[in-house]
Design a protein around this motif. Sequence first.
Motif, PDB file in Angstrom:
ATOM      1  N   HIS A  44       0.794  -1.229   0.000  1.00  0.00           N
ATOM      2  CA  HIS A  44       0.000   0.000   0.000  1.00  0.00           C
ATOM      3  C   HIS A  44       0.823   1.274   0.000  1.00  0.00           C
ATOM      4  CE1 HIS A  44       1.190   0.109   4.231  1.00  0.00           C
ATOM      5  NE2 HIS A  44       0.751   1.351   4.277  1.00  0.00           N
ATOM      6  N   ASN A  45       2.105   1.195   0.385  1.00  0.00           N
ATOM      7  CA  ASN A  45       2.878   2.391   0.732  1.00  0.00           C
ATOM      8  C   ASN A  45       2.927   3.450  -0.367  1.00  0.00           C
ATOM      9  OD1 ASN A  45       4.014  -0.218   1.871  1.00  0.00           O
ATOM     10  ND2 ASN A  45       4.854   1.258   3.328  1.00  0.00           N
ATOM     11  N   TYR A  46       3.064   3.017  -1.620  1.00  0.00           N
ATOM     12  CA  TYR A  46       3.257   3.992  -2.695  1.00  0.00           C
ATOM     13  C   TYR A  46       2.025   4.857  -2.946  1.00  0.00           C
ATOM     14  CZ  TYR A  46       0.630   1.145  -6.106  1.00  0.00           C
ATOM     15  OH  TYR A  46      -0.340   0.445  -6.785  1.00  0.00           O
ATOM     16  N   LEU A  47       0.895   4.486  -2.347  1.00  0.00           N
ATOM     17  CA  LEU A  47      -0.335   5.257  -2.504  1.00  0.00           C
ATOM     18  C   LEU A  47      -0.646   6.129  -1.288  1.00  0.00           C
ATOM     19  CD1 LEU A  47      -2.514   2.477  -4.166  1.00  0.00           C
ATOM     20  CD2 LEU A  47      -1.608   4.524  -5.282  1.00  0.00           C
ATOM     21  N   LEU A  48       0.296   6.236  -0.373  1.00  0.00           N
ATOM     22  CA  LEU A  48       0.017   6.935   0.887  1.00  0.00           C
ATOM     23  C   LEU A  48      -0.243   8.425   0.729  1.00  0.00           C
ATOM     24  CD1 LEU A  48       2.389   5.163   3.444  1.00  0.00           C
ATOM     25  CD2 LEU A  48      -0.117   5.260   3.499  1.00  0.00           C
ATOM     26  N   THR A  49       0.077   9.004  -0.419  1.00  0.00           N
ATOM     27  CA  THR A  49      -0.276  10.422  -0.609  1.00  0.00           C
ATOM     28  C   THR A  49      -1.788  10.620  -0.489  1.00  0.00           C
ATOM     29  OG1 THR A  49      -0.347  10.121  -2.998  1.00  0.00           O
ATOM     30  CG2 THR A  49       1.715  10.946  -2.061  1.00  0.00           C
ATOM     31  N   HIS A 185       7.597   6.215 -17.647  1.00  0.00           N
ATOM     32  CA  HIS A 185       6.204   5.785 -17.717  1.00  0.00           C
ATOM     33  C   HIS A 185       5.611   5.179 -16.446  1.00  0.00           C
ATOM     34  CE1 HIS A 185       6.430   6.613 -21.952  1.00  0.00           C
ATOM     35  NE2 HIS A 185       7.421   5.753 -22.117  1.00  0.00           N
ATOM     36  N   VAL A 186       6.428   4.853 -15.452  1.00  0.00           N
ATOM     37  CA  VAL A 186       5.898   4.170 -14.271  1.00  0.00           C
ATOM     38  C   VAL A 186       5.950   5.062 -13.028  1.00  0.00           C
ATOM     39  CG1 VAL A 186       5.991   2.109 -12.818  1.00  0.00           C
ATOM     40  CG2 VAL A 186       6.596   1.950 -15.249  1.00  0.00           C
ATOM     41  N   VAL A 187       7.146   5.416 -12.597  1.00  0.00           N
ATOM     42  CA  VAL A 187       7.307   6.150 -11.338  1.00  0.00           C
ATOM     43  C   VAL A 187       7.563   7.638 -11.562  1.00  0.00           C
ATOM     44  CG1 VAL A 187       8.535   6.227  -9.134  1.00  0.00           C
ATOM     45  CG2 VAL A 187       8.227   4.054 -10.296  1.00  0.00           C
ATOM     46  N   GLY A 188       8.223   7.978 -12.674  1.00  0.00           N
ATOM     47  CA  GLY A 188       8.539   9.374 -12.931  1.00  0.00           C
ATOM     48  C   GLY A 188       9.878   9.800 -12.378  1.00  0.00           C
ATOM     49  N   PHE A 189      10.619   8.861 -11.776  1.00  0.00           N
ATOM     50  CA  PHE A 189      11.941   9.122 -11.221  1.00  0.00           C
ATOM     51  C   PHE A 189      12.854   7.959 -11.599  1.00  0.00           C
ATOM     52  CE2 PHE A 189       8.767  10.742  -8.244  1.00  0.00           C
ATOM     53  CZ  PHE A 189       9.186  12.051  -8.007  1.00  0.00           C
ATOM     54  N   TYR A 190      14.155   8.222 -11.660  1.00  0.00           N
ATOM     55  CA  TYR A 190      15.096   7.114 -11.713  1.00  0.00           C
ATOM     56  C   TYR A 190      15.148   6.463 -10.343  1.00  0.00           C
ATOM     57  CZ  TYR A 190      16.653   8.834 -16.258  1.00  0.00           C
ATOM     58  OH  TYR A 190      16.692   9.217 -17.575  1.00  0.00           O
ATOM     59  N   GLU A 191      15.557   5.210 -10.292  1.00  0.00           N
ATOM     60  CA  GLU A 191      15.486   4.441  -9.050  1.00  0.00           C
ATOM     61  C   GLU A 191      16.204   5.125  -7.894  1.00  0.00           C
ATOM     62  OE1 GLU A 191      16.157  -0.143  -7.426  1.00  0.00           O
ATOM     63  OE2 GLU A 191      16.878   0.443  -9.408  1.00  0.00           O
ATOM     64  N   LYS A 192      17.336   5.746  -8.172  1.00  0.00           N
ATOM     65  CA  LYS A 192      18.100   6.392  -7.098  1.00  0.00           C
ATOM     66  C   LYS A 192      17.343   7.558  -6.472  1.00  0.00           C
ATOM     67  CE  LYS A 192      20.668   9.341 -10.380  1.00  0.00           C
ATOM     68  NZ  LYS A 192      20.022  10.609 -10.015  1.00  0.00           N
ATOM     69  N   ASP A 193      16.331   8.069  -7.168  1.00  0.00           N
ATOM     70  CA  ASP A 193      15.578   9.227  -6.692  1.00  0.00           C
ATOM     71  C   ASP A 193      14.173   8.877  -6.227  1.00  0.00           C
ATOM     72  OD1 ASP A 193      17.696  11.023  -7.348  1.00  0.00           O
ATOM     73  OD2 ASP A 193      17.059  10.992  -9.445  1.00  0.00           O
ATOM     74  N   LEU A 269      -7.623  12.879 -17.086  1.00  0.00           N
ATOM     75  CA  LEU A 269      -6.316  12.601 -17.697  1.00  0.00           C
ATOM     76  C   LEU A 269      -5.345  13.697 -17.273  1.00  0.00           C
ATOM     77  CD1 LEU A 269      -4.689  10.818 -19.669  1.00  0.00           C
ATOM     78  CD2 LEU A 269      -5.477  12.324 -21.517  1.00  0.00           C
ATOM     79  N   ILE A 270      -4.307  13.319 -16.541  1.00  0.00           N
ATOM     80  CA  ILE A 270      -3.382  14.292 -15.960  1.00  0.00           C
ATOM     81  C   ILE A 270      -2.175  14.470 -16.877  1.00  0.00           C
ATOM     82  CG2 ILE A 270      -1.916  14.821 -13.978  1.00  0.00           C
ATOM     83  CD1 ILE A 270      -3.866  13.293 -12.247  1.00  0.00           C
ATOM     84  N   GLN A 271      -1.958  15.694 -17.291  1.00  0.00           N
ATOM     85  CA  GLN A 271      -0.877  15.982 -18.223  1.00  0.00           C
ATOM     86  C   GLN A 271       0.490  15.714 -17.588  1.00  0.00           C
ATOM     87  OE1 GLN A 271      -1.212  16.943 -21.526  1.00  0.00           O
ATOM     88  NE2 GLN A 271      -3.363  16.431 -21.124  1.00  0.00           N
ATOM     89  N   GLY A 272       1.317  14.940 -18.307  1.00  0.00           N
ATOM     90  CA  GLY A 272       2.683  14.686 -17.863  1.00  0.00           C
ATOM     91  C   GLY A 272       2.835  13.635 -16.793  1.00  0.00           C
ATOM     92  N   ALA A 273       1.747  13.008 -16.360  1.00  0.00           N
ATOM     93  CA  ALA A 273       1.817  12.067 -15.241  1.00  0.00           C
ATOM     94  C   ALA A 273       2.136  10.654 -15.720  1.00  0.00           C
ATOM     95  CB  ALA A 273       0.504  12.057 -14.468  1.00  0.00           C
ATOM     96  N   PRO A 274       2.974   9.911 -14.959  1.00  0.00           N
ATOM     97  CA  PRO A 274       3.248   8.499 -15.248  1.00  0.00           C
ATOM     98  C   PRO A 274       2.224   7.609 -14.551  1.00  0.00           C
ATOM     99  CG  PRO A 274       4.639   9.202 -13.465  1.00  0.00           C
ATOM    100  CD  PRO A 274       3.779  10.393 -13.829  1.00  0.00           C
ATOM    101  N   HIS A 275       2.548   6.324 -14.462  1.00  0.00           N
ATOM    102  CA  HIS A 275       1.620   5.343 -13.901  1.00  0.00           C
ATOM    103  C   HIS A 275       1.322   5.623 -12.429  1.00  0.00           C
ATOM    104  CE1 HIS A 275      -0.530   1.613 -13.854  1.00  0.00           C
ATOM    105  NE2 HIS A 275       0.297   1.008 -13.020  1.00  0.00           N
ATOM    106  N   ILE A 276       2.348   5.853 -11.637  1.00  0.00           N
ATOM    107  CA  ILE A 276       2.150   6.213 -10.228  1.00  0.00           C
ATOM    108  C   ILE A 276       2.047   7.736 -10.180  1.00  0.00           C
ATOM    109  CG2 ILE A 276       3.050   5.993  -7.879  1.00  0.00           C
ATOM    110  CD1 ILE A 276       4.504   3.500  -8.707  1.00  0.00           C
ATOM    111  N   ALA A 277       0.949   8.233 -10.697  1.00  0.00           N
ATOM    112  CA  ALA A 277       0.765   9.678 -10.890  1.00  0.00           C
ATOM    113  C   ALA A 277       0.805  10.441  -9.576  1.00  0.00           C
ATOM    114  CB  ALA A 277      -0.551   9.938 -11.610  1.00  0.00           C
TER     115      ALA A 277
END
Length: 297
Positions: A44-49, A185-193, A269-277
């Motif tokens: 669940h954590n990635y949806l905590l926003t 397309h998924v997270v919007g960040f590189y893994e290190k970030d 539809l959110i402009q510029g958003a990836p999968h985990i928008a």
Amino acid sequence: MSEIKETYVDYLGYKTYCKIVTPDNPDPAKKPLLVLHGGPGDCHNYLLTYAKLADRANRQVVFYDQIGCGKSAIPHQEDDFYTYDLWADEFYTVREALGLDDIHLFGNSWGGMLGMYCMMKDDAGVNSFVINSSPVRIQTWLDEANRLLKYMPQDMQEALAEAERTGNYETPEAKEAADEYYKRHVVGFYEKDYPQFVTDSFAGVGECYMVMQGASEFVVTGKMKDWDIREGVKSIKVPCMALSGTDDEGTPYTIKEGVDLIPGCEWALIQGAPHIANATHPDECLAAVEGFICKFD
């Protein structure tokens, strides 16, 4: 500040972890929002926003880790243990145990697939449903994922093709290519970030992901390879809104397939958003979700 309560619900001899976020002054007119995470197995954590809706909208928000991942981890199981009905029955069990008989529903990716599956079975007590980047047909999802790959550098395309051929996704080249795809397309960040709440979620992925999905985002070798509920979703009666991003691996073409089939389904539809928008566009996601569900309180 909201109160956070952690509890467990008995399910099949195991324990399903639940997190209940309750505002200081809950609005009795606001129904709880129950959140279903993706995967299967992403936690669940990635949806905590979305917990921020407790303070922003005076609405209770409930999360849980589906059986087989995160704080609902279980010992190794044979593949036949994991089925759509396993998680559907858990959904109804959690709701009954927590008294969630009058709610709004949110599902991201697999969570939206699970939600659609449940709404086709029994939609009692669900007043609205936000389907966040979820396919009604897995082959459409895969076709679009492989189309997106064609926009990546040629050497990365070749590295991922080689990984698909050999089954080895741990080469430096394959990992770099996958990281680039996840960034786009998924997270919007590189893994290190990655934000910590995303890292925490990925750290708790269970074996059920391999059983149901497979080794990568680009080919489904698991049980979901035949996922196709295009006929079934035509029977959904709960008011629905699709939520997705323009840069999402759940592409607009993929999401439109469901929007066109679910009666009366709206679409944000959110402009510029990836999968985990919600990780990259939290305010837009919160506004879209609350703006929709509040119409059905």
